[in-house]
Structure formats: structure tokens, C-alpha cells
Enzyme design. Structure first.
Site, short mmCIF file in Angstrom:
data_model
loop_
_atom_site.label_atom_id
_atom_site.label_comp_id
_atom_site.label_asym_id
_atom_site.label_seq_id
_atom_site.Cartn_x
_atom_site.Cartn_y
_atom_site.Cartn_z
N LYS A 1 59.42 29.76 -11.28
CA LYS A 1 59.31 31.10 -10.71
C LYS A 1 60.51 31.89 -11.24
CE LYS A 1 57.94 34.04 -7.43
NZ LYS A 1 56.85 34.90 -7.80
N CYS B 1 56.47 41.40 -15.06
CA CYS B 1 56.07 41.69 -13.68
C CYS B 1 55.81 43.19 -13.50
CB CYS B 1 57.13 41.22 -12.71
SG CYS B 1 56.61 41.48 -11.00
N LYS C 1 57.99 36.67 -22.23
CA LYS C 1 56.69 36.77 -21.57
C LYS C 1 56.31 38.24 -21.47
CE LYS C 1 54.01 35.49 -17.56
NZ LYS C 1 54.05 34.80 -16.27
N THR D 1 50.44 39.54 -15.25
CA THR D 1 49.30 40.12 -14.52
C THR D 1 48.99 41.56 -14.96
OG1 THR D 1 50.88 40.71 -12.81
CG2 THR D 1 49.61 38.69 -12.47
N CYS E 1 10.01 31.83 -16.97
CA CYS E 1 10.13 33.15 -16.33
C CYS E 1 9.63 33.10 -14.88
CB CYS E 1 9.31 34.16 -17.14
SG CYS E 1 9.35 35.83 -16.43
N CYS F 1 10.83 37.93 -11.97
CA CYS F 1 11.69 38.66 -11.02
C CYS F 1 11.77 40.14 -11.37
CB CYS F 1 13.09 38.05 -10.99
SG CYS F 1 14.02 38.27 -12.52
N CYS G 1 16.11 47.02 -18.84
CA CYS G 1 15.75 47.59 -20.15
C CYS G 1 15.21 49.02 -19.99
CB CYS G 1 14.70 46.70 -20.83
SG CYS G 1 14.35 47.22 -22.52
N CYS H 1 12.47 47.11 -29.23
CA CYS H 1 13.70 46.37 -28.86
C CYS H 1 14.81 46.66 -29.87
CB CYS H 1 13.40 44.87 -28.83
SG CYS H 1 14.88 43.88 -28.52
N CYS I 1 20.00 44.80 -28.05
CA CYS I 1 21.31 44.96 -27.38
C CYS I 1 21.72 43.74 -26.57
CB CYS I 1 21.31 46.21 -26.50
SG CYS I 1 20.37 46.05 -24.97
N CYS J 1 18.91 42.37 -21.47
CA CYS J 1 17.92 41.58 -20.73
C CYS J 1 18.35 40.11 -20.61
CB CYS J 1 16.55 41.68 -21.39
SG CYS J 1 16.58 41.21 -23.14
N CYS K 1 19.02 38.26 -16.91
CA CYS K 1 18.06 37.21 -16.54
C CYS K 1 18.78 36.09 -15.80
CB CYS K 1 17.38 36.65 -17.79
SG CYS K 1 16.22 35.33 -17.38
C1 LIG Z 1 51.52 35.15 -6.62
C2 LIG Z 1 51.98 35.23 -8.04
C3 LIG Z 1 53.33 35.23 -8.34
C4 LIG Z 1 53.77 35.32 -9.67
N1 LIG Z 1 55.11 35.29 -9.94
C5 LIG Z 1 55.53 35.36 -11.23
C6 LIG Z 1 56.92 35.28 -11.53
O1 LIG Z 1 57.79 35.13 -10.67
N2 LIG Z 1 57.28 35.39 -12.84
C7 LIG Z 1 56.37 35.53 -13.86
O2 LIG Z 1 56.75 35.60 -15.04
N3 LIG Z 1 55.05 35.59 -13.58
C8 LIG Z 1 54.62 35.51 -12.30
N4 LIG Z 1 53.27 35.54 -12.03
C9 LIG Z 1 52.30 35.72 -13.14
C10 LIG Z 1 51.74 34.38 -13.64
O3 LIG Z 1 52.73 33.55 -14.18
C11 LIG Z 1 50.63 34.60 -14.71
O4 LIG Z 1 51.21 35.26 -15.82
C12 LIG Z 1 49.47 35.42 -14.21
O5 LIG Z 1 49.16 35.13 -12.88
C13 LIG Z 1 48.22 35.24 -15.07
O6 LIG Z 1 47.82 33.89 -15.11
P1 LIG Z 1 46.63 33.29 -14.16
O7 LIG Z 1 45.40 34.12 -14.39
O8 LIG Z 1 46.49 31.85 -14.58
O9 LIG Z 1 47.11 33.41 -12.76
C14 LIG Z 1 52.82 35.43 -10.72
C15 LIG Z 1 51.45 35.42 -10.40
C16 LIG Z 1 51.02 35.31 -9.09
C17 LIG Z 1 49.54 35.30 -8.81
#
Ligand SMILES: Cc1cc2nc3c(=O)[nH]c(=O)nc-3n(C[C@H](O)[C@H](O)[C@H](O)COP(=O)(O)O)c2cc1C
Length: 395
Positions: A45, A135, A173, A201, A340, A343, A350, A374, A377, A380, A384
Site C-alpha cells: 500500500k 491515485c 505507476k 484507477t 435460436c 427471443c 438490428c 446486413c 456490424c 445481433c 443474442c
Molecule cells: C481500495 C483501493 C485502494 C487502493 N490503494 C492504492 C494505493 O495505496 N496505491 C496505489 O498505487 N494504488 C492503489 N489502488 C489502485 C490499485 O493498485 C490498482 O491500480 C487498481 O485498483 C486497478 O487494479 P484492479 O482492477 O485489479 O483493482 C487502490 C485500489 C483500491 C480499490
């Protein structure tokens, strides 16, 4: 059995699976349990000079039926102080010398802060450093996290400061919340980074509680934009890894929505060398790694990959610019009547979202494709509900 070991930024991992920086790596005790369960490495973390204080609650979910497809979190970095972590590092490395331990670090745009963090954690024996430039909530307000990963100048500057004192590999990261992630990756590469991890995230607002008229997750009535993770972000993570693989020469650690060996294999095939998981482990525990290792090993054998290095980036050349695609390649929808259920979903989709190429007068009759209308794309085939009932046949 295929060889799952991998060389990553000068480190040797017994398999490509690492725990991402997350609640599942919040203490040394948790990391040790994960190593026992079969994970080759872990990223702690994120650690700063001062521990964080979190809000409650700090998670919200997006579910389809019972299945959680994504989590939003507004959690900050580690709540533990640096001294406790330093003790943990020494203990983890004493007990698990062959497992790979990355310390995830975060600080302001202040050279001395980065220097003192790096010196403390590497003295304690970590194998590598991960710089948290990702973050998207809480930390940017303090000049940390994604605000650093959104500016190539700042990301490069911090990487350079860290490299002044680091003696172990440095992985940055990155946040996906940017216009061009490869540009940020290149800035870090030029500054001396040894690897890139992506993605952190995705910035989101998960939803609104319609009864209480409150944003989610509601912290006593209000909320903040947060970070989205889990299955829903896998396509964003894959895209970022593909862009970084094409745009930099650095080894990559793929993150985002990975929960199975198939997800991991996709990341490896677009250029990742290692894999990190967060949400899937939060939902299903450390034990999922065993099935992932077995599944990936069996897949490698089936495809004739003797080592992960043979698999890495295999499909990258097939990701081209849109204008380079083969416009002469044509397909037409074909319905397998025996499967099929009448449904009518293909007909409706389509008619109102496609090319009016599927006829169906009533539920009593089977839908029929009008091949000349058709346009191939594939809508469908996606709506399905019966597997292999509608296929797109090459003409
Ligand atoms: C609750 C939570 C806490 C997180 N804390 C950190 C963190 O302290 N440092 C960090 O670099 N990423 C943190 N992340 C991001 C994750 O390391 C990861 O990059 C992100 O969740 C995408 O991966 P996943 O889809 O497998 O969760 C956190 C994610 C979650 C859900």
C-alpha cells in the site's frame, strides 16, 4: 509444465503474479500470507512520510445482477507509519528472500521527501520501488498521486530525484486519466525509470442514491470523485499497456480488472511482463492465484510458449491504426436455427440500432437475416443470449 518464471527490471520472479498496492498489501502480515498462497511478489500500500486518515465508508460498487463489475474507492494511502513498515520489510525479506517486494512510495514534488523515503525503505531491504503517480482522489489535493502522473515534466523530475539515490529498480505507476499515457511513460523512461506499472484507477462518480439525494459512496451526505477498479476497467488497462509497449522500451507491469488467467494472458500478449491484481483479491482472496498459475501454464503449453518471454507482446503488431485495417474483409450474420429461442432481441437491435437486416414477423417464426441488407456490424451476435447461435461468417 511451462516455465512461469520471469525476469522483470533485473529482478527474478517465480511467476508473473504480484499483488497491487492496495488494502490486500496493507500490512507485512498480509503480504506474508499472500506469499504463502503462491504470489511471487507484492507492492505495498502506498507509503508517505506521514500516514493517512481515511473517511468511512470509502467504497461503492457497480453490480450487474449479483456480479460486481467495478468498485469505486475514495481510500487514501497507508494508515501506517514509515517506522512500522521498515520493520515489516526486514521481517518479510528474512522469511521470504526469494519473493519480490516493492515499496510503493508517495510524496509531494519535494526532492528531500523522496530521498528520505527511498533511503529508509531500501535500507530495510526492499527489492524495488514503485512511485505512486496514479491515485486520482485525495492525494492530488496534497500535490501527490495522479497530479504528478498527469504532467510529464513533474513525473520525469521525480523519477530523476529518486534515481539519484536509489540502488534498486524503480517502477513508476501511471494514471490512465491522461490524454497520452505513452508520453508520460517516455518522460519517465528518459529520466531513468526501470519499469512502468499501469493502470491505477479511473476517475469516476459511481452513482447517486435517489432516495437520499446523495452521491455515492456517501460520507455522511456528501462524496468526492473516486477511483474505479475491477472488471470494468480491463479494456482501459489493456489499451494503456498496448500504448506503453509501442511507445516506450520499458518492461511493463499490467494492472486493471484482472481476475482470471485469461485476463492475465491478454495483458501479457499486449506487452506486459508481470501482472498486478487488486480488486479481484479484495473480493475473492489470495487463493485465486493458484488457479491463475495453473490456467496460464496450461495455456502456454497448448499454444507452444515455452517461456513468458515468448508470449510477451505477441499480438502487438496486430494492433494497427484504424486506417490500416482491411476494409475489403466482409462478414454477414448467420443464425443457427437449432439454437435460436426466438427471443427477438437480434431483430429489435438490428431494427433500431442497426441495418433493419433481420426479419421476424412474430415470436412464432424464426428470425431471418437479409444478407443484402446486413452491414456486418455484429450487434445481433452480441445481443443474442445463446452462445454460438449467431455468428459473423466471412464472405
Ligand atoms: C481500495 C483501493 C485502494 C487502493 N490503494 C492504492 C494505493 O495505496 N496505491 C496505489 O498505487 N494504488 C492503489 N489502488 C489502485 C490499485 O493498485 C490498482 O491500480 C487498481 O485498483 C486497478 O487494479 P484492479 O482492477 O485489479 O483493482 C487502490 C485500489 C483500491 C480499490
Amino acid at each position: 509444465m511451462a516455465d512461469l518464471s520471469v525476469e522483470f527490471a533485473g529482478l527474478k520472479l517465480m511467476n508473473p503474479f504480484m499483488l497491487a498496492s492496495a488494502p490486500s498489501t496493507a500490512t507485512g502480515e498480509m503480504i506474508q500470507r499472500a506469499f504463502e498462497a503462491g504470489w511471487a511478489g507484492a507492492v505495498t500500500k502506498s507509503i508517505a512520510l506521514e500516514p493517512a486518515v481515511d473517511v468511512q465508508p470509502r467504497l461503492s460498487r457497480l453490480a450487474v445482477g449479483n456480479r460486481i463489475v467495478g468498485l469505486e474507492n475514495i481510500e487514501l494511502i497507508s494508515q501506517r507509519n514509515l517506522d512500522d513498515w521498515v520493520e515489516d520489510f526486514a521481517e518479510i525479506k528474512r522469511r521470504y528472500p526469494d519473493h519480490i517486494l516493492f515499496a510503493s512510495l508517495t510524496a509531494g514534488v519535494i526532492r528531500e521527501e523522496w530521498h528520505s523515503l527511498v533511503e529508509r525503505v531500501q535500507e530495510a531491504g526492499v527489492d524495488g520501488l514503485q512511485l505512486d503517480f496514479g491515485c486520482p482522489h485525495g492525494m492530488p489535493g496534497k500535490g501527490m498521486g495522479s497530479i504528478q502522473g498527469q504532467d510529464p515534466g513533474i513525473a520525469g523530475q521525480i523519477t530523476r530525484w529518486v534515481k539519484e539515490v536509489s540502488r534498486v529498480p524503480v517502477m513508476v505507476k501511471l494514471t490512465p486519466n491522461v490524454t497520452d499515457i505513452a508520453q508520460i511513460g517516455r518522460a519517465c523512461e528518459e529520466a531513468g525509470a526501470d519499469a512502468v506499472a499501469a493502470i491505477d484507477t479511473v476517475s469516476v462518480l459511481m452513482g447517486v442514491d435517489l432516495d437520499r439525494l446523495e452521491p455515492l459512496p456517501s460520507v455522511g451526505g456528501s462524496s468526492a470523485l473516486g477511483g474505479y477498479s475491477g472488471a470494468g476497467i480491463k479494456p482501459i488497462g489493456l489499451r494503456c499497456i498496448a500504448q506503453l509497449a509501442k511507445g516506450t522500451g520499458l518492461p511493463l507491469s499490467g494492472i486493471g480488472g484482472i481476475s482470471s488467467w485469461q485476463d492475465a494472458a491478454e495483458y501479457l500478449l499486449v506487452g506486459a511482463s508481470t501482472i498486478q491484481l487488486c480488486t479481484a483479491v479484495m473480493l475473492r482472496g489470495y487463493g485465486i492465484v493458484e488457479k491463475m498459475k495453473k490456467g496460464l501454464g496450461a495455456y502456454m503449453e497448448e499454444k507452444g510458449f515455452a517461456a513468458l518471454s515468448e508470449m510477451r507482446g505477441q499480438i502487438l503488431p496486430k494492433i494497427t491504426a484504424h486506417e490500416e485495417l482491411n476494409f475489403a474483409y466482409k462478414v454477414v450474420a448467420t443464425i443457427e436455427q437449432a439454437l435460436c429461442t426466438r427471443c427477438g432481441l437480434c431483430h429489435t437491435a438490428c431494427k433500431d440500432g442497426g441495418w433493419q437486416a433481420i426479419e421476424m414477423e412474430s415470436r412464432e417464426v424464426y428470425p431471418r437475416v437479409l444478407a443484402d441488407k446486413c452491414d456486418g456490424c455484429s450487434l445481433c451476435a452480441h445481443v443474442c443470449p445463446v452462445e454460438r447461435c449467431i455468428t459473423m461468417m466471412p464472405l
